[in-house]
Design a protein around this motif. Structure first.
Motif, PDB file in Angstrom:
ATOM      1  N   LEU A 243      95.591  67.535  27.847  1.00 52.15           N
ATOM      2  CA  LEU A 243      94.290  68.169  28.090  1.00 52.15           C
ATOM      3  C   LEU A 243      94.315  69.136  29.271  1.00 52.15           C
ATOM      4  O   LEU A 243      93.456  70.009  29.368  1.00 52.15           O
ATOM      5  CB  LEU A 243      93.211  67.106  28.364  1.00 52.15           C
ATOM      6  CG  LEU A 243      93.123  65.948  27.372  1.00 52.15           C
ATOM      7  CD1 LEU A 243      92.104  64.933  27.823  1.00 52.15           C
ATOM      8  CD2 LEU A 243      92.759  66.481  25.999  1.00 52.15           C
TER       9      LEU A 243
ATOM     10  N   VAL B  84      91.021  61.182  23.718  1.00 56.95           N
ATOM     11  CA  VAL B  84      90.373  62.399  24.196  1.00 56.95           C
ATOM     12  C   VAL B  84      89.157  61.968  25.023  1.00 56.95           C
ATOM     13  O   VAL B  84      88.714  60.817  24.933  1.00 56.95           O
ATOM     14  CB  VAL B  84      89.951  63.315  23.031  1.00 56.95           C
ATOM     15  CG1 VAL B  84      91.160  63.784  22.247  1.00 56.95           C
ATOM     16  CG2 VAL B  84      88.955  62.620  22.112  1.00 56.95           C
TER      17      VAL B  84
ATOM     18  N   GLY C   9      94.208  72.153  24.274  1.00 61.75           N
ATOM     19  CA  GLY C   9      95.449  71.521  24.688  1.00 61.75           C
ATOM     20  C   GLY C   9      96.245  72.454  25.581  1.00 61.75           C
ATOM     21  O   GLY C   9      95.693  73.096  26.471  1.00 61.75           O
TER      22      GLY C   9
ATOM     23  N   GLN D  84      99.057  63.661  29.765  1.00 62.18           N
ATOM     24  CA  GLN D  84      97.919  64.181  29.006  1.00 62.18           C
ATOM     25  C   GLN D  84      98.071  65.668  28.743  1.00 62.18           C
ATOM     26  O   GLN D  84      98.349  66.449  29.659  1.00 62.18           O
ATOM     27  CB  GLN D  84      96.603  63.912  29.744  1.00 62.18           C
ATOM     28  CG  GLN D  84      96.201  62.448  29.771  1.00 62.18           C
ATOM     29  CD  GLN D  84      94.772  62.241  30.220  1.00 62.18           C
ATOM     30  OE1 GLN D  84      94.019  63.185  30.429  1.00 62.18           O
ATOM     31  NE2 GLN D  84      94.387  60.989  30.372  1.00 62.18           N
TER      32      GLN D  84
ATOM     33  N   LEU E 220      93.879  71.172  19.974  1.00 67.56           N
ATOM     34  CA  LEU E 220      94.314  69.873  19.474  1.00 67.56           C
ATOM     35  C   LEU E 220      93.680  69.549  18.127  1.00 67.56           C
ATOM     36  O   LEU E 220      92.478  69.744  17.927  1.00 67.56           O
ATOM     37  CB  LEU E 220      93.946  68.776  20.481  1.00 67.56           C
ATOM     38  CG  LEU E 220      94.524  68.928  21.885  1.00 67.56           C
ATOM     39  CD1 LEU E 220      93.981  67.833  22.798  1.00 67.56           C
ATOM     40  CD2 LEU E 220      96.049  68.901  21.861  1.00 67.56           C
TER      41      LEU E 220
ATOM     42  N   ASN F  68      99.417  68.800  17.294  1.00 71.55           N
ATOM     43  CA  ASN F  68      99.141  67.454  16.808  1.00 71.55           C
ATOM     44  C   ASN F  68      98.868  66.529  17.995  1.00 71.55           C
ATOM     45  O   ASN F  68      99.758  66.240  18.791  1.00 71.55           O
ATOM     46  CB  ASN F  68     100.336  66.954  15.994  1.00 71.55           C
ATOM     47  CG  ASN F  68     100.152  65.542  15.472  1.00 71.55           C
ATOM     48  OD1 ASN F  68      99.079  64.950  15.601  1.00 71.55           O
ATOM     49  ND2 ASN F  68     101.198  64.997  14.882  1.00 71.55           N
ATOM     50  N   ASN F  69      97.624  66.053  18.089  1.00 67.22           N
ATOM     51  CA  ASN F  69      97.261  65.133  19.173  1.00 67.22           C
ATOM     52  C   ASN F  69      97.807  63.726  18.929  1.00 67.22           C
ATOM     53  O   ASN F  69      97.845  62.897  19.836  1.00 67.22           O
ATOM     54  CB  ASN F  69      95.740  65.090  19.336  1.00 67.22           C
ATOM     55  CG  ASN F  69      95.305  64.442  20.632  1.00 67.22           C
ATOM     56  OD1 ASN F  69      95.820  64.766  21.699  1.00 67.22           O
ATOM     57  ND2 ASN F  69      94.369  63.498  20.549  1.00 67.22           N
TER      58      ASN F  69
ATOM     59  N   ARG G 140     105.764  68.722  20.986  1.00 68.46           N
ATOM     60  CA  ARG G 140     104.798  68.201  20.017  1.00 68.46           C
ATOM     61  C   ARG G 140     104.820  69.044  18.750  1.00 68.46           C
ATOM     62  O   ARG G 140     105.104  70.234  18.792  1.00 68.46           O
ATOM     63  CB  ARG G 140     103.384  68.198  20.616  1.00 68.46           C
ATOM     64  CG  ARG G 140     103.237  67.300  21.829  1.00 68.46           C
ATOM     65  CD  ARG G 140     101.809  67.372  22.386  1.00 68.46           C
ATOM     66  NE  ARG G 140     101.689  66.562  23.597  1.00 68.46           N
ATOM     67  CZ  ARG G 140     101.975  67.006  24.817  1.00 68.46           C
ATOM     68  NH1 ARG G 140     102.406  68.248  24.985  1.00 68.46           N
ATOM     69  NH2 ARG G 140     101.834  66.227  25.870  1.00 68.46           N
TER      70      ARG G 140
END
Length: 313
Positions: free
Chosen positions: A201, A137, A159, A199, A84, A131-132, A114
């Motif tokens: 993550l 986070v 990510g 999310q 990310l 791209n976050n 994304r």
């Protein structure tokens, strides 16, 4: 059932620890947070890169195998790692940086919905910057201020992780029925799963591909570790894995965290790892990654182990 909050770390193979060290510190701007050895083969470096302290969810780990051949790409493997970055401007910055350092890369594209920029490290490991876009986070992710990358464009953490398998349904059942991942999209050739809905993550993209299995080598991905909080949770998951019919290694004390390993039906190797105690268990924050750290059960063999390792900058 406990919820999996996201990825813990991901582990790869490298042929050359020195070149690996230069790429991930000097080009990607990550901190080497632990220089240690493979606890099952202590004459092999095990390097960890991440944020200030190597927080769970930021860790990229590499085993050095000097005899490693090339990876023969195929199916039934973990095939790409997402990292990310803060913004669209960050992707443009990284495209320029990759051109400056002659890093193999593609164009800015869309991946799993994304904006993203694919690239490869010096050994052909496939990675992609994502791209976050301002999403939150974890609070414990902390920037390493000595990074060579400009502050507003630094890599935040892990990510989307991509897995390519012959049988998507088998892996899907492991993720959804066993671990509680949510299927957020599905097509004939690809499915996306999240451990926490919305999310990235803990996001996993699963792609369907027939053909021979990948032959691992330098630049291949060995396993993905998913995150649990503590010993109580990992003991719970150990029983779940066994009841599901998978062969578990049982809980192993890796000193920096507790972990267990199992292979799902396509042969993908998963690790389940606890958040703590973390890499500061034997180092001050300011000293992380500087010297060779050994878990207590290997400390008595330090002279022998150091003699068998090539010195690393």
């Amino acid at each position: 059932m406990y919820q999996i909050p996201g990825h813990h770390h991901i582990s790869m193979l490298t042929k050359n620890a020195q070149l690996n060290n230069e790429f991930y510190q000097k080009i990607l701007g990550l901190r080497r947070v632990k220089k240690t050895v493979n606890q099952d083969n202590p004459f092999m470096y095990h390097l960890f890169y991440g944020d200030l302290t190597g927080s769970a969810g930021t860790e990229l780990s590499f085993f050095e195998m000097p005899a490693a051949g090339r990876t023969v790409r195929g199916t039934n493997a973990i095939t790409q790692i997402g990292l990310l970055v803060p913004s669209s401007e960050s992707l443009e910055y990284w495209k320029g940086r990759f051109e400056q350092y002659d890093v193999k890369h593609g164009d800015i594209t869309t991946y799993a919905g994304r904006e993203a920029l694919p690239f490869e490290d010096s050994e052909g490991l496939r990675l992609i910057l994502i791209n976050n876009n301002g999403a939150e986070v974890p609070e414990d992710w902390a920037a390493w201020e000595q990074s060579l990358v400009e502050q507003e464009h630094r890599i935040l953490g892990m990510g989307t992780v991509e897995m390519t398998v012959r049988n998507v349904d088998k892996l899907a059942k492991t993720l959804t029925d066993m671990f509680g991942y949510i299927e957020v999209s599905r097509s004939e050739q690809e499915a996306i799963y999240q451990s926490v809905e919305g999310q990235v993550l803990g996001e996993i993209v699963v792609k369907q591909q027939d053909g021979p299995s990948e032959k691992p080598g330098r630049g291949s991905i060995h396993h993905l570790a998913i995150r649990v909080k503590n010993e109580e949770e990992i003991a719970y998951w150990n029983e779940v894995v066994k009841k599901r019919g998978f062969q578990s290694t049982g809980v192993i004390d890796r000193f920096y965290f507790k972990s267990l390993y199992f292979r799902e039906s396509n042969g993908i190797l998963f690790e389940i790892a606890t958040d703590g105690p973390g890499f500061t268990a034997d180092s001050k924050v300011e000293d992380l990654g500087e010297k060779l750290d050994l878990p207590p059960f290997l400390e008595g063999r330090r002279a022998e182990i150091e003699a068998g390792l090539t010195p690393l900058e």
